[in-house]
Design a protein around this motif. Structure first.
Motif, PDB file in Angstrom:
ATOM      1  N   GLN A 483       0.881  -1.132   0.111  1.00 14.18           N
ATOM      2  CA  GLN A 483      -0.105   0.015   0.063  1.00 14.18           C
ATOM      3  C   GLN A 483       0.883   1.434   0.036  1.00 14.18           C
ATOM      4  O   GLN A 483       1.928   1.360   0.889  1.00 14.18           O
ATOM      5  N   PRO A 484       0.536   2.264  -0.708  1.00 13.25           N
ATOM      6  CA  PRO A 484       1.461   3.455  -0.815  1.00 13.25           C
ATOM      7  C   PRO A 484       1.819   4.171   0.416  1.00 13.25           C
ATOM      8  O   PRO A 484       2.916   4.333   0.666  1.00 13.25           O
ATOM      9  N   LEU A 485       0.903   4.154   1.256  1.00 15.69           N
ATOM     10  CA  LEU A 485       1.201   4.814   2.341  1.00 15.69           C
ATOM     11  C   LEU A 485       2.363   4.061   3.373  1.00 15.69           C
ATOM     12  O   LEU A 485       3.098   4.604   4.093  1.00 15.69           O
ATOM     13  N   LEU A 486       1.758   2.871   3.520  1.00 20.74           N
ATOM     14  CA  LEU A 486       2.862   1.594   4.307  1.00 20.74           C
ATOM     15  C   LEU A 486       4.373   1.740   3.683  1.00 20.74           C
ATOM     16  O   LEU A 486       5.165   1.789   4.326  1.00 20.74           O
ATOM     17  N   ALA A 493      10.296   6.626   7.100  1.00 19.10           N
ATOM     18  CA  ALA A 493      10.330   6.838   8.626  1.00 19.10           C
ATOM     19  C   ALA A 493      10.069   5.210   9.129  1.00 19.10           C
ATOM     20  O   ALA A 493       9.349   4.846   9.778  1.00 19.10           O
ATOM     21  N   PRO A 494      11.392   4.433   8.767  1.00 19.23           N
ATOM     22  CA  PRO A 494      11.487   2.910   9.129  1.00 19.23           C
ATOM     23  C   PRO A 494      11.077   2.828  10.663  1.00 19.23           C
ATOM     24  O   PRO A 494      10.821   1.757  11.011  1.00 19.23           O
ATOM     25  N   GLY A 495      11.692   3.607  11.371  1.00 18.75           N
ATOM     26  CA  GLY A 495      11.422   3.611  13.000  1.00 18.75           C
ATOM     27  C   GLY A 495      10.036   3.637  13.358  1.00 18.75           C
ATOM     28  O   GLY A 495       9.396   2.739  14.219  1.00 18.75           O
ATOM     29  N   THR A 496       9.093   4.525  12.714  1.00 23.32           N
ATOM     30  CA  THR A 496       7.940   4.541  13.250  1.00 23.32           C
ATOM     31  C   THR A 496       7.086   3.495  12.285  1.00 23.32           C
ATOM     32  O   THR A 496       6.206   2.700  13.076  1.00 23.32           O
ATOM     33  N   TYR A 497       7.457   2.868  11.268  1.00 29.34           N
ATOM     34  CA  TYR A 497       7.040   1.705  10.731  1.00 29.34           C
ATOM     35  C   TYR A 497       7.041   0.372  11.526  1.00 29.34           C
ATOM     36  O   TYR A 497       5.914  -0.082  11.809  1.00 29.34           O
ATOM     37  N   ASN A 498       8.216   0.298  11.997  1.00 29.87           N
ATOM     38  CA  ASN A 498       8.492  -0.871  12.736  1.00 29.87           C
ATOM     39  C   ASN A 498       7.950  -0.655  14.251  1.00 29.87           C
ATOM     40  O   ASN A 498       7.162  -1.748  14.887  1.00 29.87           O
ATOM     41  N   HIS A 499       7.507   0.509  14.830  1.00 31.21           N
ATOM     42  CA  HIS A 499       6.932   0.710  15.850  1.00 31.21           C
ATOM     43  C   HIS A 499       5.431   0.409  15.641  1.00 31.21           C
ATOM     44  O   HIS A 499       4.585  -0.262  16.409  1.00 31.21           O
ATOM     45  N   SER A 500       4.919   0.823  14.458  1.00 28.08           N
ATOM     46  CA  SER A 500       3.702   0.575  14.255  1.00 28.08           C
ATOM     47  C   SER A 500       3.022  -0.944  13.806  1.00 28.08           C
ATOM     48  O   SER A 500       2.243  -1.280  14.574  1.00 28.08           O
ATOM     49  N   VAL A 501       4.159  -1.341  13.511  1.00 28.56           N
ATOM     50  CA  VAL A 501       3.963  -3.233  13.269  1.00 28.56           C
ATOM     51  C   VAL A 501       3.859  -3.719  14.765  1.00 28.56           C
ATOM     52  O   VAL A 501       3.004  -4.602  14.880  1.00 28.56           O
ATOM     53  N   MET A 502       4.573  -3.451  15.602  1.00 27.85           N
ATOM     54  CA  MET A 502       4.951  -3.872  16.888  1.00 27.85           C
ATOM     55  C   MET A 502       3.506  -3.427  17.675  1.00 27.85           C
ATOM     56  O   MET A 502       3.056  -4.272  18.359  1.00 27.85           O
ATOM     57  N   VAL A 503       2.954  -2.160  17.536  1.00 27.08           N
ATOM     58  CA  VAL A 503       1.627  -2.037  17.932  1.00 27.08           C
ATOM     59  C   VAL A 503       0.396  -2.694  17.674  1.00 27.08           C
ATOM     60  O   VAL A 503      -0.291  -3.032  18.344  1.00 27.08           O
ATOM     61  N   GLY A 504       0.678  -2.997  16.330  1.00 30.68           N
ATOM     62  CA  GLY A 504      -0.437  -3.787  15.631  1.00 30.68           C
ATOM     63  C   GLY A 504      -0.339  -5.022  16.174  1.00 30.68           C
ATOM     64  O   GLY A 504      -1.456  -5.733  16.453  1.00 30.68           O
ATOM     65  N   PHE A 539      10.869  12.862  15.337  1.00 34.32           N
ATOM     66  CA  PHE A 539      10.178  11.625  16.207  1.00 34.32           C
ATOM     67  C   PHE A 539      11.416  11.075  16.592  1.00 34.32           C
ATOM     68  O   PHE A 539      12.286  10.467  15.569  1.00 34.32           O
ATOM     69  N   VAL A 540      11.687  10.434  17.635  1.00 33.14           N
ATOM     70  CA  VAL A 540      12.852   9.840  18.194  1.00 33.14           C
ATOM     71  C   VAL A 540      13.222   8.546  17.673  1.00 33.14           C
ATOM     72  O   VAL A 540      14.356   8.099  17.249  1.00 33.14           O
ATOM     73  N   GLU A 541      12.182   7.623  17.064  1.00 35.20           N
ATOM     74  CA  GLU A 541      12.368   6.505  16.778  1.00 35.20           C
ATOM     75  C   GLU A 541      13.135   6.497  15.143  1.00 35.20           C
ATOM     76  O   GLU A 541      13.444   5.606  14.624  1.00 35.20           O
ATOM     77  N   ASN A 542      13.090   7.733  14.539  1.00 34.39           N
ATOM     78  CA  ASN A 542      13.438   7.927  13.387  1.00 34.39           C
ATOM     79  C   ASN A 542      14.862   8.620  13.248  1.00 34.39           C
ATOM     80  O   ASN A 542      15.537   8.799  12.353  1.00 34.39           O
ATOM     81  N   GLN A 543      15.308   8.911  14.642  1.00 33.38           N
ATOM     82  CA  GLN A 543      16.644   9.840  14.763  1.00 33.38           C
ATOM     83  C   GLN A 543      17.590   8.518  14.801  1.00 33.38           C
ATOM     84  O   GLN A 543      18.258   8.322  15.934  1.00 33.38           O
ATOM     85  N   ILE A 544      18.299   8.098  13.620  1.00 32.62           N
ATOM     86  CA  ILE A 544      19.402   7.043  13.748  1.00 32.62           C
ATOM     87  C   ILE A 544      20.798   7.829  13.659  1.00 32.62           C
ATOM     88  O   ILE A 544      21.070   8.529  12.559  1.00 32.62           O
TER      89      ILE A 544
END
Length: 720
Positions: A483-486, A493-504, A539-544
């Motif tokens: 999906q385009p947004l994902l 924003a890979p950190g946000t993506y991984n966080h979202s998967v965990m939340v899911g 956002f901190v999860e994307n600050q590598i």
């Protein structure tokens, strides 16, 4: 285009300034559906009349405007009369008749013997006859008095003047010839012929002429019919035969030719045209009234059922609008196709499949009953059609009740077609259709099932979008990482993506535990932070391995940036036409929580000025569903868990319960309808899921929540 038209019609109806009241909307919708359905069904009862007469050529080819089936009373009467006449009359033989006749003949000769003996034995000279003539006259008078039979004096005289042996011989031979004649069936009308036969037999006897004449008269006097017409039994058999005669039924399917142009019109064709109303100058008022009452009753009962058992659908006029469109559509399709195709192609199954997928199976069953009855009216209440429609529809509901992929609908179509084919074959046999016709109906049943599935597959996306209904099929499509947004979230924003998967993962397990929608919880989690795509590195999860921009930013500005990701996420979701349930999750996943880090930082930096908590709270809405509330908690728990070193199940459970308690104390869960028992199950589910993820951690006795190196996380809310 179709979605646009649906939206336009629905929005125009729901937003009309004259129809702002929901009750008025329901009334207008029900009235509109009533008018349309009645118009479709009653149209056939106002047909064009034609000038046609029996025995003359038809001026045009006439087809049945609707399916009709009626009993021809006149033809039925003719058939019954023919059957009744074909039943032979019943006769019965009187086996006692010959015995009775023999006894009567014996009795007459016995009287002769008695009279002779009585007169000859008299002792009184005054009474006793003095000569032979007087004796004969006296005997004859006595015999007439005792015998009581209409026997001539000549025959009696003959009997009195012969010896006893001759009388005995005459008696035996008379009985013999009478017995021979009565050994055969004798009816009333046969008596004359039988007496003549008796005369011929008597003439062959070795007796004197006078005795032959006596035998003939005595035998003829007592011979009687021994074979009678049994009126009662005959009528019983005729009644039984007539009762077995089936009424002469005339049936014409919609679109079937009744009479061709130039063809001599028969009386039966005239009756069919009359039944269709084509010979009448007026309309069939009684049928129109019946149709009006039927539709009114169905709509009323449907409304009561929805109000009583499905209040959530009753309260959503958009859903009622959808049901109205589906019901009208299947009726209109049935009206259009029945003149050209078999009734098994009417897509009732498609309508109930769509209703089941878009709403729920119980509403699908109600729609099945309504659509079957209404379309059945078009077919003249054909029992075979209703049987196939209802049983096939129930199986269709079963097939799609748990469907999650569009491919499942295709497989359901094949199964449905197979079942409909079997049902069509069965009802064909019951209807005495020949073998060729039965196998032909198997093909139509298979085509009906497959075409219904194709129609459902084609219509589902338009109805989903047009009525903003989120099905499991749609959710699974949105969960796809292509999906385009994902995809963008994964790259930018890979950190946000991984966080979202965990939340899911957390939200899905918890939702399943408390009976919420696990698929919606998982997909909503995937999209809940898409607003961070606008400024991912804030956002901190994307600050590598990079500098935190908030270190050099005013806390008020940082708050605005963090707070904006909710609004930005809603805008992105609307732009990409995400379902309203997902948009609500995005809007509600932080509720009105306090962004504590920037609040405390602002208080520290602006010590001279009073800083209000209200200024540092998210501007979203509090969770209004269980799924939104679960995602809110999972979001905070997952973010906080990543800040704790040396995790253990005990630490995770303590962390989870503290976050839930904080949310409760802050009033964030007030609208979610989550009970304390459900929150306890959510905490246990989160602990179990996180423990499985961090299973290699070693448990330590003390729990200390450690902030990130940038000091910006407070249970996942500080910089989000």
């Amino acid at each position: 285009m179709v979605v646009h038209v649906l939206n336009e019609a629905k929005e125009a109806f729901l937003k009309n300034k004259f129809l702002k009241n929901k009750n008025l909307q329901r009334i207008v919708l029900g009235f509109a559906v009533f008018i349309i359905l009645t118009g479709i069904l009653a149209f056939d009862f106002i047909p064009e009349t034609i000038d046609i007469e029996a025995g003359k050529p038809s001026p045009e080819t006439v087809k049945a405007s609707r399916t009709v089936e009626f009993i021809d009373a006149e033809k039925t009467k003719e058939q019954k009369e023919a059957v009744e006449a074909s039943v032979e009359e019943v006769y019965k033989r009187d086996v006692t008749a010959v015995t009775r006749v023999q006894e009567n003949i014996t009795n007459i000769f016995k009287q002769v013997k008695n009279v002779k003996a009585e007169l000859l034995s008299k002792d009184d000279d005054k009474v006793k006859p003095t000569n032979e003539k007087e004796l004969l006259e006296a005997s004859l008078a006595a015999l007439k008095e005792k015998a009581g039979y209409a026997i001539s004096e000549k025959t009696l005289t003959t009997c009195l003047t012969i010896s006893d042996d001759e009388i005995k011989n005459l008696e035996e031979k008379t009985i013999s010839i009478v017995t021979q004649v009565m050994s055969r069936n004798i009816m009333e009308e046969d008596l004359v012929d039988k007496k003549m036969e008796l005369d011929r037999m008597a003439a062959t006897l070795t007796l004197s002429p006078a005795q032959i004449e006596a035998a003939t008269e005595i035998g003829g006097a007592f011979i009687e019919p021994n074979y009678y017409y049994d009126v009662e039994q005959t009528q019983k058999l005729r009644n039984e035969a007539v009762a077995k005669v089936e009424p002469y039924t005339i049936k014409k399917v919609a679109g079937e030719i009744i009479v061709r142009e130039g063809e001599i019109v028969t009386d039966e064709q005239i009756k069919i045209l009359a039944e269709l109303g084509l010979l009448k100058k007026g309309i069939e008022v009684n049928k129109i009234i019946g149709t009006i009452l039927l539709i009114l009753g169905m709509i009323f009962i449907f409304a009561v059922y929805i109000y009583k058992f499905h209040k959530e659908i009753y309260d959503n006029v958009s859903y009622l609008f959808l049901l109205g469109i589906l019901l009208v559509s299947v009726t209109l399709i049935a009206k259009i196709i029945t003149p050209f195709f078999p009734s098994y192609l009417i897509p009732v199954a498609a309508i109930v499949m769509l209703t089941t997928i878009l709403l729920n199976p119980r509403i699908g069953i109600i729609m099945l009953i309504l659509s079957s009855i209404i379309t059945g009216q078009i077919l003249g209440n054909n029992l075979q059609y209703l049987t196939v429609s209802i049983l096939g529809g129930l199986f269709a509901i079963y097939l799609v009740s748990d469907v999650v992929h569009r491919g499942d609908l295709a497989r359901a179509g094949i199964w449905l077609g197979s079942v409909l084919a079997g049902l069509c074959f069965v009802v064909s046999l019951i209807s005495n259709i020949n073998v060729f016709g039965a196998f032909k109906n198997i093909g139509w049943g298979l085509a009906g099932g497959i075409s219904s599935a194709i129609l459902a597959i084609g219509a589902l996306p338009f109805l989903e979008s047009g009525f903003h209904i989120t099905t499991d099929i749609k959710l699974l499509e949105l969960a796809n990482s292509t999906q385009p947004l994902l995809r963008k979230l994964m790259i930018d924003a890979p950190g946000t993506y991984n966080h979202s998967v965990m939340v899911g993962n957390l939200a899905e397990a918890a939702a399943e535990e408390i009976g919420a929608n696990p698929l919606l919880a998982r997909v909503g989690s995937y999209y809940h932070d898409i607003g961070k795509l606008k400024r991912p590195f804030f956002f901190v999860e994307n600050q590598i391995c990079s500098e935190n921009p908030h270190d050099k930013t005013n806390p008020n500005l940082s708050f605005l940036i963090i707070n904006a990701h909710v609004k930005d996420g809603v805008e992105m979701a609307k732009k990409h036409r995400l379902p309203k349930e997902i948009i609500e999750i995005i809007e509600q996943h932080h509720g009105t929580s306090l962004i504590t880090y920037f609040y405390h930082r602002a208080k520290k930096e602006e010590s001279k000025h009073e800083v209000s908590e209200v200024e540092f709270r998210y501007s979203g809405e509090k969770p209004a569903t269980k799924e939104s509330a679960i995602i809110m908690i999972a979001d905070s728990v997952e973010a906080a868990a990543r800040t704790i070193s040396k995790l253990s199940p005990a630490r995770l459970e303590q962390l989870t319960r503290k976050i839930i308690q904080d949310k409760l104390n802050d009033g964030q869960l007030d609208k979610s309808n989550l009970t304390l028992n459900e929150l306890n199950k959510v905490a246990e589910s989160f602990t179990q899921t996180l423990s499985s993820i961090y299973h290699s951690r070693i448990e330590y006795p003390d729990l200390k929540v450690v902030s990130s190196s940038k000091g910006m996380l407070n249970y996942g809310n500080s910089n989000k």
